[in-house]
Motif scaffolding. Sequence first.
Motif, PDB file in Angstrom:
ATOM      1  N   TRP A  49       0.850  -1.195   0.000  1.00 15.22           N
ATOM      2  CA  TRP A  49       0.000   0.000   0.000  1.00 15.22           C
ATOM      3  C   TRP A  49       0.886   1.246   0.000  1.00 15.22           C
ATOM      4  N   TRP A  50       0.450   2.265  -0.738  1.00 15.63           N
ATOM      5  CA  TRP A  50       1.252   3.484  -0.934  1.00 15.63           C
ATOM      6  C   TRP A  50       0.473   4.734  -0.528  1.00 15.63           C
ATOM      7  N   PRO A  51       0.328   5.020   0.775  1.00 16.33           N
ATOM      8  CA  PRO A  51      -0.331   6.276   1.166  1.00 16.33           C
ATOM      9  C   PRO A  51       0.480   7.480   0.677  1.00 16.33           C
ATOM     10  N   GLU A  52      -0.222   8.496   0.237  1.00 22.44           N
ATOM     11  CA  GLU A  52       0.388   9.766  -0.165  1.00 22.44           C
ATOM     12  C   GLU A  52       1.386   9.606  -1.297  1.00 22.44           C
ATOM     13  N   ALA A  53       1.151   8.626  -2.156  1.00 25.15           N
ATOM     14  CA  ALA A  53       1.969   8.539  -3.367  1.00 25.15           C
ATOM     15  C   ALA A  53       1.620   9.711  -4.278  1.00 25.15           C
ATOM     16  N   PRO A  55       0.553  11.921  -7.644  1.00 32.92           N
ATOM     17  CA  PRO A  55      -0.355  11.659  -8.766  1.00 32.92           C
ATOM     18  C   PRO A  55       0.398  10.934  -9.883  1.00 32.92           C
ATOM     19  N   PRO A  62      -5.147  -3.392  -6.802  1.00 36.96           N
ATOM     20  CA  PRO A  62      -5.062  -2.863  -5.435  1.00 36.96           C
ATOM     21  C   PRO A  62      -4.204  -3.763  -4.544  1.00 36.96           C
ATOM     22  N   GLU A  81       5.056   6.762   1.876  1.00 35.73           N
ATOM     23  CA  GLU A  81       5.573   5.567   2.527  1.00 35.73           C
ATOM     24  C   GLU A  81       4.979   4.338   1.867  1.00 35.73           C
ATOM     25  N   ILE A  83       3.529   0.697   2.900  1.00 34.27           N
ATOM     26  CA  ILE A  83       3.086  -0.162   3.994  1.00 34.27           C
ATOM     27  C   ILE A  83       2.931  -1.581   3.447  1.00 34.27           C
TER      28      ILE A  83
END
Lengths: 105, 289
Positions: A49-53, A55, A62, A81, A83
């Motif tokens: 998972w890539w929060p705040e990747a 645009p 997914p 980051e 996860i």
Amino acid sequence: VIALVLMACGGRPPELVAPLDLTFSGASGEVIELRFDAEDPDGDAVLFWWPEAPPGWAQASPGGPDVTWTVDAAALPTFGELILESGDGDAALHAVYPATFLLNE
Amino acid sequence: LIPWLLLLGCTPAPDDWIEPSISAALDYRVDRTRVAAIRLDPPIQQSGGEVVVDALVLSPGPVAVRAVEGCGLRTDGPARVIGAACFSTPDLVFPIATRLPATWRAPDLSAAPGFVGCPRPPEGEPPWLEPNACQSVFPILVTADGDDDLGLGVVDVRLDVGREGGVPRPLHDQEIALEAEVLGDTVELRFTWTPDAPLFDDVTDLDTNLSLSARWLVDDGVLAGTGRTTVTRGSDGVWWTENALHIPDGYEGPLRVAAIFDLYAEDPNFPAAVWSDAAWRVATVEVSP
């Protein structure tokens, strides 16, 4: 007793295998294909998972390991980051790795 | 003894306590009552001024706000109370409202001892800020009752005493847009903020000191971009972020998507101080087989 409980809880988080340096850079408009590899000591499947990747950062599915990054100059630099997640629901285990996204001028 | 050992065995060691980052990113389902966001209007609060408290409360079923309470504020000097721990001392808790939005009149602390005011730094001078001398800080707790659980949310209030300089306006709901497009079993989501006026009347360039982040909550499904996405400012001045919701197989009925903009900015009058605001939108997708 504690050792038995730890085994029952499935205790060890997944680990990133490659790449170990999560600093990514590209020129505006460039399309970069990336693949990530991780392993779980307990043999469970691992989700990415890539929060705040930034645009333009798109996973093929997914939580999947394959990413296509279409570099957008207007959105960089960005700090996010990765996860890693293994297991299910309340029993899920996680590991977090900082990531940096840069623009090649 | 055995139950304690069981708990110990299933609880991560302190070195593994990474929940703050994980929970914001992956704990995004409305599977329980949640006070997802709280905002205060004005975003910088003033001693003796009115404060409007509002919150985004979500629950799988019916939900009602039980209480809006403050804690630790004194009228005989500065308070510096951060976070929810204060609410475990009932003597320090005071009621504000039992519904939202709630309007609360802050006490006038200008005559209280210990405050020396918040003079604006001279032009070109390094920032001067002594929070304990010009602010009282205390938490507000919002408690909501769900069908069979409780939702809690806390926000810190910073009451300025003797402040010089303007205060920012709040985000306006009409500036915020959440667009959704259904493509098969995926809902493409785009969240935008188009400012309709400067945040400060007397400050034209906040860009370097302004940051936005986005959080998402959904009834069900998987968010490809997780529950936390980055917010970007386009060349047209519009701030935007995107996500994609994958609807689970077999899902039928309404499916809510909530998007929250969290705004953080450095106070141009007091460069060491940060103020925050939040805005949100909730959309419902009707899923049919």
